[in-house]
Design an enzyme around this catalytic site. Structure first.
Site, PDB file in Angstrom:
ATOM      1  CD  GLU A 118       2.585   0.798   5.203  1.00  0.00           C
ATOM      2  OE1 GLU A 118       1.652  -0.004   4.981  1.00  0.00           O
ATOM      3  OE2 GLU A 118       3.380   1.148   4.342  1.00  0.00           O
ATOM      4  NE  ARG A 164       5.482  -4.597   1.818  1.00  0.00           N
ATOM      5  CZ  ARG A 164       4.481  -4.656   0.932  1.00  0.00           C
ATOM      6  NH1 ARG A 164       4.159  -3.578   0.233  1.00  0.00           N
ATOM      7  NH2 ARG A 164       3.807  -5.781   0.767  1.00  0.00           N
ATOM      8  CG  HIS A 172       0.368   0.266   1.762  1.00  0.00           C
ATOM      9  ND1 HIS A 172       1.248  -0.525   2.443  1.00  0.00           N
ATOM     10  CD2 HIS A 172       0.329  -0.256   0.508  1.00  0.00           C
ATOM     11  CE1 HIS A 172       1.710  -1.492   1.670  1.00  0.00           C
ATOM     12  NE2 HIS A 172       1.158  -1.337   0.469  1.00  0.00           N
TER      13      HIS A 172
END
Lengths: 305, 305
Positions: free
Chosen positions: B250, B222, B269
């Site tokens: 994000e 993360r 991602h």
């Protein structure tokens, strides 16, 4: 004990690799100059660094030459170009893992779309795209030598179904005559065979037409394994993708249309070129030359001369 | 036999995955709309496709909700956000191999210089460059779960020396307290741990300063595992390289300076996002929901609610 065997080398790495060896002594040469009297007495030459054409021309001026050692695995440039009585030894075993690494690198990069993400980053765009995985891909590797076996070894853990194809069928290796049937069910076909009369234009229209839509052709052998005109018919319509580390000719001229073909990726014959591979190549070469100096046949002898 | 359990799904894939299941019945939802009366009766919701914030807001409007199934492995967005009595189940096992594939992809691409060759091709230049090989690289993988173990499994055949680091030491896994000493001898450090209070800014100045010159930090966990300000001090001077699939926040905003940092590669991602991973995710989710419908505890239960 005999005096050390003089070995002509063209690089600092060669000098370093032979330093302190009891039976081998490095002598520098530069293929751009005429051989000196001392060089003309030498019976062994190592080809590295300079283009094969230059090295061949130089080697042909050495009256006492008996053995040429290449630092590459491929040796097609030398075939039929050496005087009678000169043997040829290659560096088989040095490049397999490195070339195989490149094959995995370009396939992963292609399937995961890394180039598109790099372009998105360059324009500051968070642009998600679903990639494809190597898992489940059917991959046919043409060539079951050091190179082909290393490619299969590195691809298998990703969950690919790898089929090795050799000249003749044997355990876990299919014969080359099965290729037309085999390629019809592949996602990827990797060419990893030496160039010879049988493999010249192996990937010609007959074989390429059998590849399924969307398949990828990868070439890490020699440029002439592929009939480029035939390939471009398929890449131009978006039917096939090609990833080529080798071309014909090399270097690929600046005005070659190949550079800008859609669906064609080119790297400049670097699949086997990493910092560590020179060391491995020299380690293998020294072992071959040591065998020769002891009067034995080098294990990697590819042409007896 | 009871009537099938209604399961709220947000995608066609979900409908397809549950079709014909004897104990589960798919009901579509769109988190952009208020729940209907039928949706408000449901006790199970699958989170996929839409942003977690949207799905959480929707889930909080469902009075009979008892279980949320994510199609991701990470579930930090949901922690503390669900009403009491709602359990959380993740799709652990679906993404490990895919994320590990991405780690190999970006490391190979980096070491072999594929981006530079792409630029050379774009300007029709045959520009050979010696790459580096994965062989011999020392790689520390922080996280010894599904993800970390898959990363180690795929890297090992390339000849890397992989060290797995878990929360606590066990067989073949080093404890997290050893990290400061371990990272000092690595070529690559891969972050593959869940985000929690202990791992927030795990890669802060204290740890980053211990990485040797030229090391690569890879983040597939993360974004908040990394203290970005601390990282940029090291990347800006060219001391460290970073390859990040996750950022904080994000999506990374268009005006973030991170996009153009030298030595920083960003993908949006997508490390776990391939065509086949959805199928694997749904297969795992269906197994979890089937266990729940049979009155058993789903194997991937991460929060009991």
């Amino acid at each position: 004990m005999n005096p050390p065997l003089g070995v002509l080398v063209a690089s600092d790495e060669g000098v370093a690799a032979l330093r302190g060896h009891p039976r081998l002594r490095a002598l520098r040469y530069d293929p751009n100059h005429e051989p000196t009297a001392v060089q003309r007495e030498c019976e062994v030459l190592v080809h590295s660094r300079f283009a094969a054409e230059l090295a061949i021309a130089f080697a042909r001026k050495l009256p006492r030459l008996r053995l040429v050692q290449t630092l590459s695995s491929g040796y097609d440039s030398w075939v039929g170009r050496l005087p009678p009585g000169v043997a040829l030894v290659n560096a088989r075993g040095a490049h397999g893992a490195t070339v195989a690494e490149w094959v995995v690198a370009v396939l992963l990069s292609h399937y995961r779309g890394l180039a598109a993400f790099a372009r998105a980053q360059a324009s500051a765009r968070w642009q998600r795209q679903t990639g494809e995985s190597l898992a489940g891909k059917r991959i046919c590797v043409v060539g079951a030598g050091d190179l082909g076996r290393n490619i299969a070894r590195l691809l298998a853990p990703f969950g690919c179904a790898v089929t090795l194809v050799g000249r003749t069928a044997r355990a876990n290796v299919r014969g080359r005559e099965e290729l037309p049937d085999l390629v019809a069910r592949q996602d990827v076909v990797v060419l990893a065979v030496p160039l010879d009369a049988q493999t010249h234009h192996l990937a010609g229209e007959a074989l390429l037409a059998r590849l399924p839509d969307g398949a990828i052709l990868v070439n890490v052998g020699r440029g002439s394994l592929v009939d480029l005109d035939a390939l471009l018919v398929h890449t131009r319509v978006g039917r096939l993708t090609a990833i080529l580390d080798v071309t014909d000719p090399e270097p690929l001229p600046e005005d070659s249309p190949l550079w800008t073909e859609p669906g064609v990726t080119i790297t400049p014959h670097i699949a086997g070129m990493t910092t560590d591979v020179y060391q491995r190549g020299w380690a293998i070469a020294v072992a071959q030359l040591d065998a020769y100096a002891r009067g034995e046949s080098p294990p990697n002898l590819v042409m007896t001369g």
